[in-house]
Design an enzyme around this catalytic site. Structure first.
Site, mmCIF file in Angstrom:
data_model
loop_
_atom_site.group_PDB
_atom_site.id
_atom_site.type_symbol
_atom_site.label_atom_id
_atom_site.label_comp_id
_atom_site.label_asym_id
_atom_site.label_seq_id
_atom_site.Cartn_x
_atom_site.Cartn_y
_atom_site.Cartn_z
ATOM 1 N N GLU A 43 0.881 -1.171 0.000
ATOM 2 C CA GLU A 43 0.000 0.000 0.000
ATOM 3 C C GLU A 43 0.911 1.212 0.000
ATOM 4 O OE1 GLU A 43 -1.324 3.023 1.095
ATOM 5 O OE2 GLU A 43 -2.465 2.316 2.841
ATOM 6 N N CYS A 51 -2.209 8.449 3.643
ATOM 7 C CA CYS A 51 -2.003 7.940 2.283
ATOM 8 C C CYS A 51 -3.186 8.273 1.391
ATOM 9 C CB CYS A 51 -1.693 6.451 2.300
ATOM 10 S SG CYS A 51 -2.673 5.494 3.435
HETATM 11 P P1 NDP Z 1 9.301 4.883 3.649
HETATM 12 O O1 NDP Z 1 8.602 4.174 2.565
HETATM 13 O O2 NDP Z 1 10.733 5.130 3.502
HETATM 14 O O3 NDP Z 1 9.126 4.101 5.041
HETATM 15 C C1 NDP Z 1 8.103 3.170 5.349
HETATM 16 C C2 NDP Z 1 8.693 2.005 6.143
HETATM 17 O O4 NDP Z 1 9.601 1.254 5.337
HETATM 18 C C3 NDP Z 1 9.490 2.446 7.359
HETATM 19 O O5 NDP Z 1 9.307 1.512 8.405
HETATM 20 C C4 NDP Z 1 10.902 2.396 6.827
HETATM 21 O O6 NDP Z 1 11.865 2.324 7.813
HETATM 22 C C5 NDP Z 1 10.858 1.144 5.994
HETATM 23 N N1 NDP Z 1 11.903 1.032 4.991
HETATM 24 C C6 NDP Z 1 12.693 2.010 4.471
HETATM 25 N N2 NDP Z 1 13.520 1.493 3.523
HETATM 26 C C7 NDP Z 1 13.249 0.165 3.462
HETATM 27 C C8 NDP Z 1 13.754 -0.902 2.668
HETATM 28 N N3 NDP Z 1 14.694 -0.713 1.741
HETATM 29 N N4 NDP Z 1 13.239 -2.137 2.852
HETATM 30 C C9 NDP Z 1 12.275 -2.350 3.762
HETATM 31 N N5 NDP Z 1 11.755 -1.380 4.536
HETATM 32 C C10 NDP Z 1 12.235 -0.129 4.391
HETATM 33 O O7 NDP Z 1 8.521 6.210 3.895
HETATM 34 P P2 NDP Z 1 9.072 7.517 4.612
HETATM 35 O O8 NDP Z 1 8.758 7.362 6.033
HETATM 36 O O9 NDP Z 1 10.482 7.821 4.253
HETATM 37 O O10 NDP Z 1 8.168 8.613 3.936
HETATM 38 C C11 NDP Z 1 8.490 9.082 2.611
HETATM 39 C C12 NDP Z 1 7.250 9.443 1.843
HETATM 40 O O11 NDP Z 1 6.422 8.298 1.701
HETATM 41 C C13 NDP Z 1 6.354 10.476 2.514
HETATM 42 O O12 NDP Z 1 6.802 11.743 2.212
HETATM 43 C C14 NDP Z 1 5.031 10.168 1.902
HETATM 44 O O13 NDP Z 1 4.937 10.812 0.674
HETATM 45 C C15 NDP Z 1 5.085 8.671 1.692
HETATM 46 N N6 NDP Z 1 4.437 7.926 2.742
HETATM 47 C C16 NDP Z 1 3.319 7.248 2.438
HETATM 48 C C17 NDP Z 1 2.649 6.562 3.433
HETATM 49 C C18 NDP Z 1 1.420 5.821 3.174
HETATM 50 O O14 NDP Z 1 0.629 5.670 4.099
HETATM 51 N N7 NDP Z 1 1.208 5.267 1.995
HETATM 52 C C19 NDP Z 1 3.106 6.578 4.810
HETATM 53 C C20 NDP Z 1 4.347 7.285 5.020
HETATM 54 C C21 NDP Z 1 4.962 7.929 4.000
HETATM 55 P P3 NDP Z 1 12.441 3.678 8.444
HETATM 56 O O15 NDP Z 1 11.405 4.726 8.427
HETATM 57 O O16 NDP Z 1 12.752 3.261 9.814
HETATM 58 O O17 NDP Z 1 13.616 4.032 7.586
#
Ligand code: NDP
Length: 469
Positions: A243, A277
């Site tokens: 998602e 989201c």
């Molecule tokens: P990310 O996609 O980076 O993070 C989501 C989760 O994935 C976190 O737990 C993160 O860990 C983890 N993660 C990061 N890199 C990896 C990897 N290579 N493999 C597996 N897991 C990983 O989102 P961000 O928090 O950086 O947010 C960036 C943008 O994403 C926001 O600006 C927004 O636009 C969007 N976003 C969308 C969401 C939604 O609900 N669809 C929710 C949040 C963000 P960690 O954070 O600890 O690095």
């Protein structure tokens, strides 16, 4: 039952690598979160695998009762959970925020207890007999973001447990304490090892996806990370539900009553201070009602209090982190530079502590502006004028993502005629972003694949098995 202090003490790092956690509304420290290593991940996965046989041996009804007991435990410690969430994530206690999120966790657990996924007879005639059964995957990896850190975790944990899986969850490094606090409450009820949590940044998430013991990964986050997870899943053919981000369009047709829809439009866009989201992220309004909709929205939005999460009056809070503040700030500045009209907000007080960006409405903005084309994930809504429905549908469908969309009209048939032309996983009529535990939810295009919620959500954490003959 926990208080804020006993819950925080339970999840605070006790020795080992740790990271200071600060309140995004004040910059004040609130605690320290453990940072796990790859060896910790190995141990957590091993415990989750060891817990499988006893957990899967429980009857369906026993697991149903466990989910109900989990919901009770969440409700008993609801205020403590809401306070941890509010202080770490920044969201206010009131409005559709921290208390609402904790309440949704309990509701989701109860709803998953009520769901059923029985086996089906798919063939029964002279040519043979075949039944379709759903078996647990084994251990599910749950990787969650920082915007709704408890609710999104429960969206994945509840169906996984219901189907007889154990879980290894990795919360976002931005909201580690919230993930640990929720798990602490759940683990007072669950047998050891059924729900493990590993903390840390993306490297731990990546390693979790690559573990061969993880049969399925449920991921919510950015499209860029989703793409990396697809690549990481290749070696073990790990199943995925993704998602990812969205850039939801809301389309207001000319027959609406602007004042009547203003509040639902507002919360569709500004729920969780825009960090959602499936929030309304670009609003297309027909020329006939454009000025009235902008005026009604601005009047309502100017009255919504934004402040520190633990102040009871606040219904809007800060952005969760500096990265997100900078994204919103840059997008609004680009819109201003193009000559768009800032109707409300757009001028953050840069001396104020915390990551507060004011509620912002940007009108008379053209469709090519970055604020329209990119996901802002914050409290700044672009409002685009349209007069030609075909052109507007094409503009809405220009995005590479397609999570949600909405159509606003007094004429349901007219709204549905537009809805069916939109490329999005869900199209709401006269509302935006509402989800229900029985209604499947998932994205189109680069917003990901797989469905969550309802019976489809149970199937997503199961492996179908045909018994034939
Ligand atoms: P990310 O996609 O980076 O993070 C989501 C989760 O994935 C976190 O737990 C993160 O860990 C983890 N993660 C990061 N890199 C990896 C990897 N290579 N493999 C597996 N897991 C990983 O989102 P961000 O928090 O950086 O947010 C960036 C943008 O994403 C926001 O600006 C927004 O636009 C969007 N976003 C969308 C969401 C939604 O609900 N669809 C929710 C949040 C963000 P960690 O954070 O600890 O690095």
């Amino acid at each position: 039952m926990y208080t804020y202090d006993t819950l925080l003490a339970k999840v605070t790092a006790a020795g080992g690598p740790a990271r200071e956690v600060t309140d995004p509304a004040t910059g004040q420290p609130i605690g320290s979160a453990p940072v796990h290593t790859l060896a910790d991940l190995d141990s957590a996965v091993a415990r989750a695998v060891d817990a499988r046989p006893a957990w899967v041996a429980q009857s369906d009804d026993e697991r149903r009762q466990t989910l109900l007991a989990l919901a009770d435990a969440v409700e008993e410690s609801a205020e403590a959970l809401a306070l941890v969430l509010s202080r770490e994530q920044g969201k206010p206690l009131n409005g559709p925020n921290a208390r609402f999120e904790v309440g949704a966790c309990a509701s989701w657990l109860r709803a998953n207890a009520a769901l059923d996924l029985p086996s089906e007879t798919v063939l029964d005639d002279e040519s043979g007999h075949a039944e379709l059964h759903y078996r647990p995957v084994g251990t599910v990896g749950v990787i969650t973001p920082w915007n709704w850190p408890m609710m999104i975790a429960i969206w994945q944990i509840a169906p996984s447990l219901r189907m007889g899986n154990t879980v290894v969850a990795k919360p976002s490094e931005h909201t580690t304490l919230s993930g640990l606090a929720l798990a602490a409450v759940l683990n007072d009820v669950l047998p050891a090892g059924v729900l493990e949590v590993v903390t840390g940044a993306g490297d731990i998430g990546d390693a979790l996806v690559r573990r061969p013991e993880i049969g399925k990964v449920m991921f919510t986050g950015s499209t860029a990370t989703g793409s990396k997870i697809i690549a990481a899943s290749a070696d073990n053919i790990t199943r995925l539900t993704l998602e990812l981000g969205g850039n939801d369009a809301g389309i207001v047709l000319p027959d609406v009553d602007p004042t009547a829809i203003a509040e639902d439009l507002f919360w569709g866009a500004f729920i969780n201070t825009g960090q959602t989201c499936a929030a309304l992220k670009r609003l297309y309004v027909h020329d006939d009602v454009y000025d009235d909709v902008v005026t009604a929205l601005a009047e309502l939005a100017s009255r919504m209090p934004m402040g520190v999460g633990t102040e009871e009056a606040s219904v809007l809070g800060p952005l969760q982190n500096k990265m997100q503040f900078d994204v919103v700030d840059a997008l609004v500045e680009e819109a201003k530079a193009r000559g768009a009209r800032v109707v409300l907000g757009g001028d953050p007080d840069r001396d104020r502590p915390g990551y507060f960006y004011p509620t912002t409405l940007v009108a008379d903005i053209d469709d090519d502006a970055e604020l329209v084309q990119r996901e802002q994930f914050g409290p700044a809504l672009p409002i685009v004028r349209f007069s030609d429905v075909d052109g507007m549908v094409a503009a809405a469908n220009r995005a590479e993502v397609g999570l949600g969309a909405s159509v606003w009209s007094a004429d349901r048939a007219a709204a549905i005629a537009v809805a069916t032309r939109l490329e999005a996983g869900t199209v709401w009529i006269n509302s935006h972003g509402g989800v229900h535990p029985f209604v499947p939810f998932g994205g189109a295009k680069q917003s990901g694949y797989g469905l969550e919620f309802g019976v489809e959500g149970l199937k997503s954490v199961a492996v179908p098995q045909v018994i034939s003959g």
